[in-house]
Write a protein that holds these residues in place. Structure first.
Motif, mmCIF file in Angstrom:
data_model
loop_
_atom_site.group_PDB
_atom_site.id
_atom_site.type_symbol
_atom_site.label_atom_id
_atom_site.label_comp_id
_atom_site.label_asym_id
_atom_site.label_seq_id
_atom_site.Cartn_x
_atom_site.Cartn_y
_atom_site.Cartn_z
ATOM 1 N N ALA A 5 46.212 30.770 39.002
ATOM 2 C CA ALA A 5 47.511 30.142 38.715
ATOM 3 C C ALA A 5 47.979 30.482 37.306
ATOM 4 O O ALA A 5 49.156 30.820 37.087
ATOM 5 N N LEU A 6 47.066 30.412 36.338
ATOM 6 C CA LEU A 6 47.432 30.760 34.964
ATOM 7 C C LEU A 6 47.757 32.247 34.847
ATOM 8 O O LEU A 6 48.666 32.637 34.105
ATOM 9 N N TYR A 7 47.020 33.069 35.571
ATOM 10 C CA TYR A 7 47.262 34.518 35.526
ATOM 11 C C TYR A 7 48.680 34.832 36.002
ATOM 12 O O TYR A 7 49.424 35.551 35.322
ATOM 13 N N PHE A 8 49.066 34.300 37.151
ATOM 14 C CA PHE A 8 50.387 34.618 37.695
ATOM 15 C C PHE A 8 51.506 33.936 36.905
ATOM 16 O O PHE A 8 52.591 34.506 36.756
ATOM 17 N N ALA A 9 51.252 32.746 36.398
ATOM 18 C CA ALA A 9 52.305 32.013 35.699
ATOM 19 C C ALA A 9 52.522 32.505 34.275
ATOM 20 O O ALA A 9 53.668 32.533 33.803
ATOM 21 N N LEU A 10 51.459 32.927 33.589
ATOM 22 C CA LEU A 10 51.574 33.187 32.157
ATOM 23 C C LEU A 10 51.299 34.628 31.733
ATOM 24 O O LEU A 10 51.863 35.088 30.737
ATOM 25 N N GLU B 174 45.300 45.688 38.287
ATOM 26 C CA GLU B 174 45.749 44.325 38.546
ATOM 27 C C GLU B 174 44.776 43.578 39.460
ATOM 28 O O GLU B 174 44.456 42.414 39.224
ATOM 29 N N LYS B 175 44.294 44.239 40.497
ATOM 30 C CA LYS B 175 43.344 43.588 41.402
ATOM 31 C C LYS B 175 42.053 43.227 40.684
ATOM 32 O O LYS B 175 41.510 42.136 40.863
ATOM 33 N N VAL B 176 41.582 44.118 39.834
ATOM 34 C CA VAL B 176 40.353 43.853 39.082
ATOM 35 C C VAL B 176 40.571 42.697 38.115
ATOM 36 O O VAL B 176 39.692 41.854 37.925
ATOM 37 N N GLN B 177 41.755 42.643 37.488
ATOM 38 C CA GLN B 177 42.057 41.530 36.590
ATOM 39 C C GLN B 177 42.029 40.205 37.333
ATOM 40 O O GLN B 177 41.503 39.205 36.827
ATOM 41 N N MET B 178 42.582 40.184 38.536
ATOM 42 C CA MET B 178 42.587 38.962 39.331
ATOM 43 C C MET B 178 41.169 38.539 39.689
ATOM 44 O O MET B 178 40.829 37.355 39.618
ATOM 45 N N VAL B 179 40.347 39.499 40.069
ATOM 46 C CA VAL B 179 38.949 39.191 40.405
ATOM 47 C C VAL B 179 38.209 38.684 39.175
ATOM 48 O O VAL B 179 37.466 37.695 39.232
ATOM 49 N N ALA B 180 38.424 39.335 38.032
ATOM 50 C CA ALA B 180 37.719 38.965 36.804
ATOM 51 C C ALA B 180 38.076 37.554 36.352
ATOM 52 O O ALA B 180 37.194 36.769 35.991
ATOM 53 N N ILE B 181 39.368 37.221 36.358
ATOM 54 C CA ILE B 181 39.754 35.889 35.899
ATOM 55 C C ILE B 181 39.300 34.824 36.889
ATOM 56 O O ILE B 181 38.915 33.707 36.499
ATOM 57 N N SER B 182 39.293 35.158 38.174
ATOM 58 C CA SER B 182 38.805 34.208 39.183
ATOM 59 C C SER B 182 37.328 33.919 38.976
ATOM 60 O O SER B 182 36.902 32.753 38.967
ATOM 61 N N ILE B 183 36.541 34.968 38.809
ATOM 62 C CA ILE B 183 35.107 34.786 38.607
ATOM 63 C C ILE B 183 34.834 34.081 37.285
ATOM 64 O O ILE B 183 33.991 33.178 37.203
ATOM 65 N N GLY B 184 35.551 34.492 36.227
ATOM 66 C CA GLY B 184 35.336 33.880 34.923
ATOM 67 C C GLY B 184 35.584 32.387 34.937
ATOM 68 O O GLY B 184 34.780 31.608 34.401
ATOM 69 N N PHE B 185 36.669 31.949 35.557
ATOM 70 C CA PHE B 185 36.973 30.520 35.620
ATOM 71 C C PHE B 185 36.029 29.803 36.574
ATOM 72 O O PHE B 185 35.639 28.654 36.321
ATOM 73 N N ALA B 186 35.651 30.447 37.676
ATOM 74 C CA ALA B 186 34.731 29.823 38.634
ATOM 75 C C ALA B 186 33.372 29.578 37.996
ATOM 76 O O ALA B 186 32.781 28.498 38.141
ATOM 77 N N THR C 88 38.176 42.105 30.078
ATOM 78 C CA THR C 88 39.050 42.863 30.975
ATOM 79 C C THR C 88 40.514 42.802 30.586
ATOM 80 O O THR C 88 41.270 43.738 30.855
ATOM 81 N N MET C 89 40.950 41.704 29.956
ATOM 82 C CA MET C 89 42.382 41.528 29.712
ATOM 83 C C MET C 89 42.740 41.268 28.260
ATOM 84 O O MET C 89 43.924 41.165 27.928
ATOM 85 N N ARG C 90 41.737 41.101 27.393
ATOM 86 C CA ARG C 90 41.963 40.789 25.976
ATOM 87 C C ARG C 90 42.704 39.462 25.804
ATOM 88 O O ARG C 90 43.499 39.296 24.878
#
Length: 296
Positions: free
Chosen positions: A81-86, A193-205, A34-36
């Motif tokens: 946290a990593l998404y918003f910070a970096l 942006e919302k999809v990216q947040m969902v994707a990274i949340s699920i991926g890390f979870a 989703t984000m490369r």
């Protein structure tokens, strides 16, 4: 010889390891697709999940399976946290994919080093393990421990649930659209942006959950993640970038290669066959097992 290779014991071992590899690869596939973002700290998130499970069991004496939802939320929180910070600002600039990949590689390398060393500083580098569901169940010649059965059942259940989520829900369809073609997804109204947040949340979870399941069968230490980072990248390359079903198949294929390489040859042959298969896959089928190509 053939009978020994087809033994239920080896097939069970390959099934357990394959389910875990498929789960680990799924987490990386969602983030990169989703984000490369080249998350070379992926295995360290798994390590954090394993440590969370270890301390949960040590401090409460309760099954780490009970803590799976909490550990999943913890993993998702790290991802956000990593998404918003970096990464949020960089992704919003719509930079070229190669630029995003290069920057994320360096940033996640830093995250990996910091995570490993902070964990070692807090808990020392001594390998840790705990005994849970270690009863042995026998069915003929097949001997299975309860923790491996639980890991297999939980991993397969989560994989099936993720396939249903990605195919049947709106967010799942939007994630698949973003993986297939970012600009086209934006044009048809996908909130990127919302999809990216969902994707990274699920991926890390999902990755943190995989670490929890792994902690029931292996020792945990701050530097265990690299092996699983490599395994995850092998899985998504062989299975096809963004191809969730292909990644799951590749996870089981990688496990079969590993288990049977050790059985037929030696432990030293494991890496040769795994990375040899990895190189052949890139050369012969760079689009992955199921033939899905990533479009720019």
């Amino acid at each position: 010889m053939i009978e020994s290779l087809l033994s239920a014991q080896l097939l069970f071992a390959a099934a357990v390891l394959g389910a875990l590899y498929a789960l680990i690869g799924l987490g990386l596939n969602l983030v990169y697709g989703t984000m490369r973002l080249l998350n070379i700290a992926h295995g360290d998130i798994l390590m954090v999940g394993a440590f969370a499970a270890f301390w949960w069991f040590t401090l409460t004496s309760l099954s780490p399976l009970i803590a799976l939802p909490l550990i999943a939320v913890f993993g998702a929180a790290i991802g956000l946290a990593l998404y918003f910070a970096l990464f949020r600002h960089q992704l919003a600039q719509e930079l070229d994919a190669s630029v995003i990949e290069g920057r994320s590689l360096l940033l996640f390398f830093g995250v990996s080093v910091v995570t490993q060393n902070v964990t070692a500083l807090l808990f020392t580098a001594t390998p840790r393990a705990y005994r849970h569901l270690d009863e042995v169940y026998r069915f003929g010649d097949l001997a299975m421990t309860g923790n491996r059965i639980a890991a297999l059942v939980c991993a397969v259940t989560l994989l099936i649930a993720m396939l249903i989520f990605l195919k049947k829900t709106l967010f799942g369809i939007e994630i698949r659209a973003l993986i297939q073609h970012r600009e086209a997804a934006r044009i048809v109204g996908v909130n990127v942006e919302k999809v990216q947040m969902v994707a990274i949340s699920i991926g890390f979870a999902v990755t943190a959950i995989a670490g929890t399941l792994l902690s029931m069968t292996e020792q945990t230490n701050p530097f265990m993640g690299f092996r699983f980072t490599i395994a995850a990248f092998v899985v998504i390359i062989i299975g096809g970038l963004g191809n969730i079903r292909g990644g799951i198949i590749a996870g089981f294929l990688l496990a079969v290669m590993e288990i049977y390489a050790v059985t037929i040859f030696s432990a030293e042959a494991r890496s040769i066959l795994i990375y040899g298969g990895f190189v052949l896959a890139i050369i012969l089928r760079p689009q992955g097992l199921l033939g899905v190509r990533k479009r720019a």
